[in-house]
Scaffold this motif. Structure first.
Motif, PDB file in Angstrom:
ATOM      1  N   VAL A 185       8.164  -4.991  10.252  1.00  0.00           N
ATOM      2  CA  VAL A 185       8.339  -6.390  10.623  1.00  0.00           C
ATOM      3  C   VAL A 185       7.000  -6.987  11.031  1.00  0.00           C
ATOM      4  CG1 VAL A 185      10.772  -6.250  11.277  1.00  0.00           C
ATOM      5  CG2 VAL A 185       9.016  -5.748  12.986  1.00  0.00           C
ATOM      6  N   ALA A 186       6.854  -8.276  10.729  1.00  0.00           N
ATOM      7  CA  ALA A 186       5.681  -9.038  11.148  1.00  0.00           C
ATOM      8  C   ALA A 186       6.080  -9.900  12.330  1.00  0.00           C
ATOM      9  CB  ALA A 186       5.180  -9.915  10.006  1.00  0.00           C
ATOM     10  N   LEU A 187       5.222  -9.920  13.325  1.00  0.00           N
ATOM     11  CA  LEU A 187       5.499 -10.683  14.542  1.00  0.00           C
ATOM     12  C   LEU A 187       4.402 -11.708  14.778  1.00  0.00           C
ATOM     13  CD1 LEU A 187       6.414  -7.664  16.848  1.00  0.00           C
ATOM     14  CD2 LEU A 187       8.017  -9.231  15.769  1.00  0.00           C
ATOM     15  N   ALA A 188       4.824 -12.885  15.229  1.00  0.00           N
ATOM     16  CA  ALA A 188       3.900 -13.890  15.748  1.00  0.00           C
ATOM     17  C   ALA A 188       4.200 -13.957  17.238  1.00  0.00           C
ATOM     18  CB  ALA A 188       4.129 -15.244  15.088  1.00  0.00           C
ATOM     19  N   GLY A 189       3.339 -13.346  18.044  1.00  0.00           N
ATOM     20  CA  GLY A 189       3.679 -13.157  19.453  1.00  0.00           C
ATOM     21  C   GLY A 189       4.870 -12.215  19.529  1.00  0.00           C
ATOM     22  N   ARG A 190       5.978 -12.697  20.125  1.00  0.00           N
ATOM     23  CA  ARG A 190       7.192 -11.878  20.189  1.00  0.00           C
ATOM     24  C   ARG A 190       8.238 -12.300  19.158  1.00  0.00           C
ATOM     25  NH1 ARG A 190       5.804 -12.290  25.793  1.00  0.00           N
ATOM     26  NH2 ARG A 190       5.473 -10.223  26.719  1.00  0.00           N
ATOM     27  N   THR A 191       7.892 -13.272  18.307  1.00  0.00           N
ATOM     28  CA  THR A 191       8.837 -13.804  17.332  1.00  0.00           C
ATOM     29  C   THR A 191       8.716 -13.078  16.001  1.00  0.00           C
ATOM     30  OG1 THR A 191       8.685 -15.983  18.362  1.00  0.00           O
ATOM     31  CG2 THR A 191       9.611 -15.887  16.147  1.00  0.00           C
ATOM     32  N   LEU A 192       9.833 -12.566  15.511  1.00  0.00           N
ATOM     33  CA  LEU A 192       9.856 -11.882  14.227  1.00  0.00           C
ATOM     34  C   LEU A 192       9.807 -12.948  13.126  1.00  0.00           C
ATOM     35  CD1 LEU A 192      12.103  -8.837  13.472  1.00  0.00           C
ATOM     36  CD2 LEU A 192      11.557 -10.487  11.711  1.00  0.00           C
ATOM     37  N   VAL A 193       8.809 -12.856  12.249  1.00  0.00           N
ATOM     38  CA  VAL A 193       8.612 -13.896  11.235  1.00  0.00           C
ATOM     39  C   VAL A 193       8.659 -13.357   9.805  1.00  0.00           C
ATOM     40  CG1 VAL A 193       7.326 -15.447  12.759  1.00  0.00           C
ATOM     41  CG2 VAL A 193       6.096 -13.695  11.438  1.00  0.00           C
ATOM     42  N   GLY A 194       8.759 -12.053   9.652  1.00  0.00           N
ATOM     43  CA  GLY A 194       8.814 -11.495   8.300  1.00  0.00           C
ATOM     44  C   GLY A 194       9.152 -10.021   8.333  1.00  0.00           C
ATOM     45  N   PHE A 195       9.495  -9.500   7.170  1.00  0.00           N
ATOM     46  CA  PHE A 195       9.782  -8.070   7.086  1.00  0.00           C
ATOM     47  C   PHE A 195       9.475  -7.569   5.680  1.00  0.00           C
ATOM     48  CE2 PHE A 195      13.568  -9.809   5.246  1.00  0.00           C
ATOM     49  CZ  PHE A 195      14.035  -8.846   4.367  1.00  0.00           C
ATOM     50  N   ALA A 196       9.266  -6.277   5.582  1.00  0.00           N
ATOM     51  CA  ALA A 196       9.048  -5.622   4.286  1.00  0.00           C
ATOM     52  C   ALA A 196       9.769  -4.289   4.301  1.00  0.00           C
ATOM     53  CB  ALA A 196       7.553  -5.410   4.045  1.00  0.00           C
ATOM     54  N   ALA A 197      10.357  -3.942   3.166  1.00  0.00           N
ATOM     55  CA  ALA A 197      11.035  -2.656   3.020  1.00  0.00           C
ATOM     56  C   ALA A 197      10.375  -1.901   1.879  1.00  0.00           C
ATOM     57  CB  ALA A 197      12.521  -2.861   2.733  1.00  0.00           C
ATOM     58  N   ASP A 233       5.638   7.561  -6.488  1.00  0.00           N
ATOM     59  CA  ASP A 233       5.733   6.110  -6.639  1.00  0.00           C
ATOM     60  C   ASP A 233       6.602   5.477  -5.557  1.00  0.00           C
ATOM     61  OD1 ASP A 233       4.223   6.356  -8.954  1.00  0.00           O
ATOM     62  OD2 ASP A 233       5.974   6.401 -10.268  1.00  0.00           O
ATOM     63  N   ALA A 234       6.022   4.535  -4.831  1.00  0.00           N
ATOM     64  CA  ALA A 234       6.773   3.759  -3.838  1.00  0.00           C
ATOM     65  C   ALA A 234       7.105   2.399  -4.430  1.00  0.00           C
ATOM     66  CB  ALA A 234       5.953   3.584  -2.566  1.00  0.00           C
ATOM     67  N   LEU A 235       8.166   1.790  -3.930  1.00  0.00           N
ATOM     68  CA  LEU A 235       8.588   0.467  -4.376  1.00  0.00           C
ATOM     69  C   LEU A 235       8.772  -0.437  -3.165  1.00  0.00           C
ATOM     70  CD1 LEU A 235       9.767  -1.465  -6.602  1.00  0.00           C
ATOM     71  CD2 LEU A 235      12.014  -0.523  -5.978  1.00  0.00           C
ATOM     72  N   ILE A 236       8.182  -1.615  -3.224  1.00  0.00           N
ATOM     73  CA  ILE A 236       8.486  -2.625  -2.211  1.00  0.00           C
ATOM     74  C   ILE A 236       9.808  -3.258  -2.611  1.00  0.00           C
ATOM     75  CG2 ILE A 236       7.787  -4.786  -1.131  1.00  0.00           C
ATOM     76  CD1 ILE A 236       4.907  -4.002  -1.518  1.00  0.00           C
ATOM     77  N   ALA A 237      10.866  -2.881  -1.909  1.00  0.00           N
ATOM     78  CA  ALA A 237      12.192  -3.379  -2.236  1.00  0.00           C
ATOM     79  C   ALA A 237      12.362  -4.826  -1.795  1.00  0.00           C
ATOM     80  CB  ALA A 237      13.263  -2.496  -1.590  1.00  0.00           C
ATOM     81  N   GLU A 238      11.657  -5.205  -0.744  1.00  0.00           N
ATOM     82  CA  GLU A 238      11.745  -6.576  -0.224  1.00  0.00           C
ATOM     83  C   GLU A 238      10.500  -6.859   0.605  1.00  0.00           C
ATOM     84  OE1 GLU A 238      13.468 -10.100  -0.336  1.00  0.00           O
ATOM     85  OE2 GLU A 238      14.676  -8.401  -0.988  1.00  0.00           O
ATOM     86  N   LEU A 239       9.977  -8.065   0.448  1.00  0.00           N
ATOM     87  CA  LEU A 239       8.905  -8.541   1.315  1.00  0.00           C
ATOM     88  C   LEU A 239       9.151 -10.027   1.491  1.00  0.00           C
ATOM     89  CD1 LEU A 239       5.168  -7.589   1.331  1.00  0.00           C
ATOM     90  CD2 LEU A 239       5.870  -9.953   1.654  1.00  0.00           C
ATOM     91  N   ALA A 240       9.468 -10.430   2.697  1.00  0.00           N
ATOM     92  CA  ALA A 240       9.863 -11.816   2.942  1.00  0.00           C
ATOM     93  C   ALA A 240       9.261 -12.323   4.240  1.00  0.00           C
ATOM     94  CB  ALA A 240      11.388 -11.936   3.000  1.00  0.00           C
ATOM     95  N   VAL A 241       8.851 -13.577   4.209  1.00  0.00           N
ATOM     96  CA  VAL A 241       8.341 -14.269   5.395  1.00  0.00           C
ATOM     97  C   VAL A 241       9.209 -15.498   5.604  1.00  0.00           C
ATOM     98  CG1 VAL A 241       6.374 -15.478   6.420  1.00  0.00           C
ATOM     99  CG2 VAL A 241       5.994 -13.433   5.033  1.00  0.00           C
ATOM    100  N   SER A 242       9.545 -15.774   6.845  1.00  0.00           N
ATOM    101  CA  SER A 242      10.301 -16.981   7.162  1.00  0.00           C
ATOM    102  C   SER A 242       9.572 -18.188   6.577  1.00  0.00           C
ATOM    103  CB  SER A 242      10.421 -17.129   8.676  1.00  0.00           C
ATOM    104  OG  SER A 242      11.030 -18.355   9.006  1.00  0.00           O
TER     105      SER A 242
END
Length: 199
Positions: free
Chosen positions: A85-97, A111-120
């Motif tokens: 998860v990506a945080l801005a301060g204490r606020t979760l603003v994105g995640f990647a799997a 081989d790894a796969l980025i199944a999801e990468l999303a930012v608010s």
């Protein structure tokens, strides 16, 4: 200070004033599944606007996504299944799997796969995606992967540019998703890759 010159333990009020990093990326916690579900739905609505019918996007349910993420975080199965998860301060603003790739031509050990990468959508263009992508690549390297891949919609020039500016390149693979199984909505995707060992 105590009379012996030893610092006194911090009080709770002192702890609440402790500065936190402005931005950070770390492993996700099961308690954050709700926020992850909300971000995924918001990001999908933005990414698939014009590709999927508006009623389909409106029907996306954050609670359903959250339940799936909670289950995955509580019981990840394969040890190299990671959610960051990506945080801005204490606020979760994105995640990647990231997970071992299940593509037919993949070697799951390498081989790894980025199944999801999303930012608010409200937090884009602030560097969170780049920080997560770097963390994903670092994590994949630490987990012993020698290649990381990601699928992007062929018409999504912004997302493709995001990856290629980070040094990723197409590897020649492509696929078409038949979203409803009736040929009514098909989305073409291309696969990008990078070498996590490359500097």
């Amino acid at each position: 200070m105590s009379e012996f010159g030893v610092p006194e333990p911090a009080s709770l009020s002192d702890l609440s004033a402790t500065p936190i990093a402005e931005t950070s990326v770390r492993l996700a916690l099961p308690a954050e599944a709700g926020e992850i579900g909300e971000i995924q739905v918001a990001a999908w609505r933005a990414a698939y606007a014009g590709l999927l019918p508006a009623d389909v996007l409106a029907d996306l349910n954050p609670a359903q996504f959250a339940a799936q993420w909670r289950a995955a975080l509580l019981a990840p199965g394969e040890a190299r299944n990671r959610v960051l998860v990506a945080l801005a301060g204490r606020t979760l603003v994105g995640f990647a799997a990231v997970t071992p790739s299940d593509d037919p031509d993949a070697d799951q050990q390498r081989d790894a796969l980025i199944a999801e990468l999303a930012v608010s959508p409200e937090a884009t263009r602030a560097g969170h995606g780049s920080r997560m992508l770097n963390a994903v690549v670092d994590t994949a390297r630490a987990d012993g992967f020698t290649r990381v891949t990601a699928w992007v919609n062929s018409t999504d020039d912004v997302l493709r540019g995001f990856y290629t500016e980070a040094g990723w390149a197409p590897d020649g693979a492509h696929r078409e998703l038949d979203l409803y199984g009736d040929e009514s909505v098909r989305i073409k995707q291309i696969r990008l890759h990078t070498d996590p060992g490359a500097e």
